[in-house]
Design a protein around this motif. Structure first.
Motif, PDB file in Angstrom:
ATOM      1  N   VAL A  47      52.790  46.524  42.015  1.00 40.94           N
ATOM      2  CA  VAL A  47      51.728  45.789  41.431  1.00 40.94           C
ATOM      3  C   VAL A  47      50.814  45.385  42.185  1.00 40.94           C
ATOM      4  O   VAL A  47      51.188  44.790  43.446  1.00 40.94           O
ATOM      5  CB  VAL A  47      52.655  44.009  41.007  1.00 40.94           C
ATOM      6  N   PRO A  48      49.581  45.405  41.772  1.00 39.82           N
ATOM      7  CA  PRO A  48      48.611  44.919  42.804  1.00 39.82           C
ATOM      8  C   PRO A  48      48.551  43.698  43.496  1.00 39.82           C
ATOM      9  O   PRO A  48      48.874  42.725  43.091  1.00 39.82           O
ATOM     10  CB  PRO A  48      47.140  45.162  41.913  1.00 39.82           C
ATOM     11  N   ARG A  49      48.584  43.365  44.670  1.00 41.46           N
ATOM     12  CA  ARG A  49      48.697  42.115  45.278  1.00 41.46           C
ATOM     13  C   ARG A  49      47.743  40.938  44.742  1.00 41.46           C
ATOM     14  O   ARG A  49      48.327  39.916  44.371  1.00 41.46           O
ATOM     15  CB  ARG A  49      48.175  42.019  46.868  1.00 41.46           C
ATOM     16  N   ALA A  50      46.637  41.566  44.445  1.00 43.29           N
ATOM     17  CA  ALA A  50      45.765  40.427  43.769  1.00 43.29           C
ATOM     18  C   ALA A  50      46.221  39.984  42.487  1.00 43.29           C
ATOM     19  O   ALA A  50      45.991  38.664  42.124  1.00 43.29           O
ATOM     20  CB  ALA A  50      44.098  40.845  43.789  1.00 43.29           C
ATOM     21  N   GLU A  51      46.775  40.711  41.727  1.00 44.08           N
ATOM     22  CA  GLU A  51      47.367  40.471  40.290  1.00 44.08           C
ATOM     23  C   GLU A  51      48.389  39.529  40.460  1.00 44.08           C
ATOM     24  O   GLU A  51      48.577  38.412  39.779  1.00 44.08           O
ATOM     25  CB  GLU A  51      47.663  41.618  39.572  1.00 44.08           C
ATOM     26  N   LEU A  52      49.371  39.602  41.357  1.00 36.57           N
ATOM     27  CA  LEU A  52      50.566  38.989  41.621  1.00 36.57           C
ATOM     28  C   LEU A  52      50.160  37.800  42.053  1.00 36.57           C
ATOM     29  O   LEU A  52      50.779  36.689  41.729  1.00 36.57           O
ATOM     30  CB  LEU A  52      51.404  39.861  42.309  1.00 36.57           C
ATOM     31  N   ILE A  53      49.131  37.560  43.139  1.00 38.14           N
ATOM     32  CA  ILE A  53      48.937  36.220  43.775  1.00 38.14           C
ATOM     33  C   ILE A  53      48.416  35.264  42.822  1.00 38.14           C
ATOM     34  O   ILE A  53      48.731  34.258  42.609  1.00 38.14           O
ATOM     35  CB  ILE A  53      48.082  36.260  44.872  1.00 38.14           C
ATOM     36  N   GLN A  54      47.498  36.013  41.930  1.00 40.05           N
ATOM     37  CA  GLN A  54      46.663  35.046  40.876  1.00 40.05           C
ATOM     38  C   GLN A  54      47.647  34.787  39.723  1.00 40.05           C
ATOM     39  O   GLN A  54      47.655  33.637  39.389  1.00 40.05           O
ATOM     40  CB  GLN A  54      45.756  36.148  40.301  1.00 40.05           C
ATOM     41  N   TRP A  55      48.732  35.350  39.584  1.00 37.81           N
ATOM     42  CA  TRP A  55      49.814  35.147  38.394  1.00 37.81           C
ATOM     43  C   TRP A  55      50.657  33.888  39.275  1.00 37.81           C
ATOM     44  O   TRP A  55      50.761  32.948  38.565  1.00 37.81           O
ATOM     45  CB  TRP A  55      50.605  36.195  38.215  1.00 37.81           C
ATOM     46  N   LEU A  56      50.900  33.940  40.555  1.00 41.27           N
ATOM     47  CA  LEU A  56      51.760  32.995  41.077  1.00 41.27           C
ATOM     48  C   LEU A  56      51.030  31.638  41.114  1.00 41.27           C
ATOM     49  O   LEU A  56      51.478  30.636  40.847  1.00 41.27           O
ATOM     50  CB  LEU A  56      52.096  33.352  42.423  1.00 41.27           C
ATOM     51  N   ASN A  57      49.563  31.765  41.534  1.00 43.25           N
ATOM     52  CA  ASN A  57      48.800  30.470  41.600  1.00 43.25           C
ATOM     53  C   ASN A  57      48.626  29.943  40.161  1.00 43.25           C
ATOM     54  O   ASN A  57      48.641  28.499  40.219  1.00 43.25           O
ATOM     55  CB  ASN A  57      47.524  30.810  41.947  1.00 43.25           C
TER      56      ASN A  57
END
Length: 267
Positions: free
Chosen positions: A18-28
């Motif tokens: 999973v692209p890091r940016a996608e996962l971090i946005q989901w977490l946030n």
């Protein structure tokens, strides 16, 4: 905890990463990270590899937990207690070693402190309340104008010692019990980690028992003087629930395998 201190999910991956940016946005978004005024720097604390294929989870950030995550091949380490708290620190000594280890390993570090305490699905307090089978849940445990804990009712009264034994089975650690004159447990307030100062609030709500992590000397007499039971189950042991549940949620959403790095402190 469990016989195997490192709890690992299924090895099956439904997608290569999973692209890091996608996962971090989901977490946030999922944790509503930006909504909390916290001394912790919540969110992505160290940026690592661009793609996440494996997740590790730990309560604390230390050289040991970072190394264990790197050795496990994780691209992202989820923690409750991160590296940055309120003021900048020089990147020297152990603090510098931790940051350097994570960066050299390409490890992303994501911290969620108060957001993970508060979260009503995967938060520490929600997971404990669910495990104890509490009913009629309501907000409890005010800090900074927001309530992070939960209060609820057991389906049936338990003897105080029986309740402490039940909590011990849940956490794997012997509890410290202050009996404040209630021989039975029915209405409980839960606040993971540090919550000894919430005894007056629990008494005002008509609760008979406070379940929290660690005792504090300045609040030692409160349970006895307010006539409230206090069960201290360990700061660390009451905060393993959130990061594990969050890692499992990531697996559910993204198909990423995960591992829990169990490094108890005894506190």
């Amino acid at each position: 905890m469990t016989a195997n201190p490192n709890t690992t999910s299924s090895e099956t991956r439904s997608r290569p990463g999973v692209p890091r940016a996608e996962l971090i946005q989901w977490l946030n978004d999922y944790l509503d990270t930006d909504a909390f005024d916290d001394v912790s720097l919540n969110g992505l604390q160290i940026e690592g590899r661009d793609t996440v294929t494996r997740v590790a989870a730990s309560v604390d950030t230390s050289l040991r937990s970072l190394q264990a995550a790197a050795d496990a091949g994780a691209d992202l380490l989820l923690v409750h207690h991160g590296l940055f708290w309120g003021k900048p620190l020089p990147l020297s000594g152990p603090h510098g070693q931790r940051v350097r280890l994570a960066m050299e390993a390409g490890l992303n570090l994501y911290a969620s402190h108060l957001p993970l305490d508060h979260h009503r699905e995967v938060g520490n307090n929600a997971m404990i309340a669910r495990a104890l089978g509490l009913e009629d849940l309501e907000d409890f445990g005010e800090y900074g104008g927001r309530k992070y804990g939960l209060a609820g009712t057991l389906p049936r009264e338990l003897d105080l010692q029986d309740f402490a034994d039940r909590v011990q089975k849940l956490t794997g650690e012997i509890c410290l019990v202050h009996s404040g004159a209630h021989p039975f447990v029915h209405r409980i307030g839960i606040n993971s980690g540090e919550g000894a100062g919430l005894i007056p609030e629990a008494a005002r709500m008509g609760l008979d028992t406070l379940l929290t992590g660690e005792p504090e000397h300045k609040y030692f007499h409160d349970a006895f003087e307010y006539g409230l039971n206090a069960v201290f189950a360990g700061h660390y042991e009451t905060e393993v629930f959130g990061v594990r549940a969050l890692a499992a949620k990531i697996e559910e959403e993204f198909g990423l395998p995960w591992q829990f790095i169990h490094q108890p402190t005894g506190l």
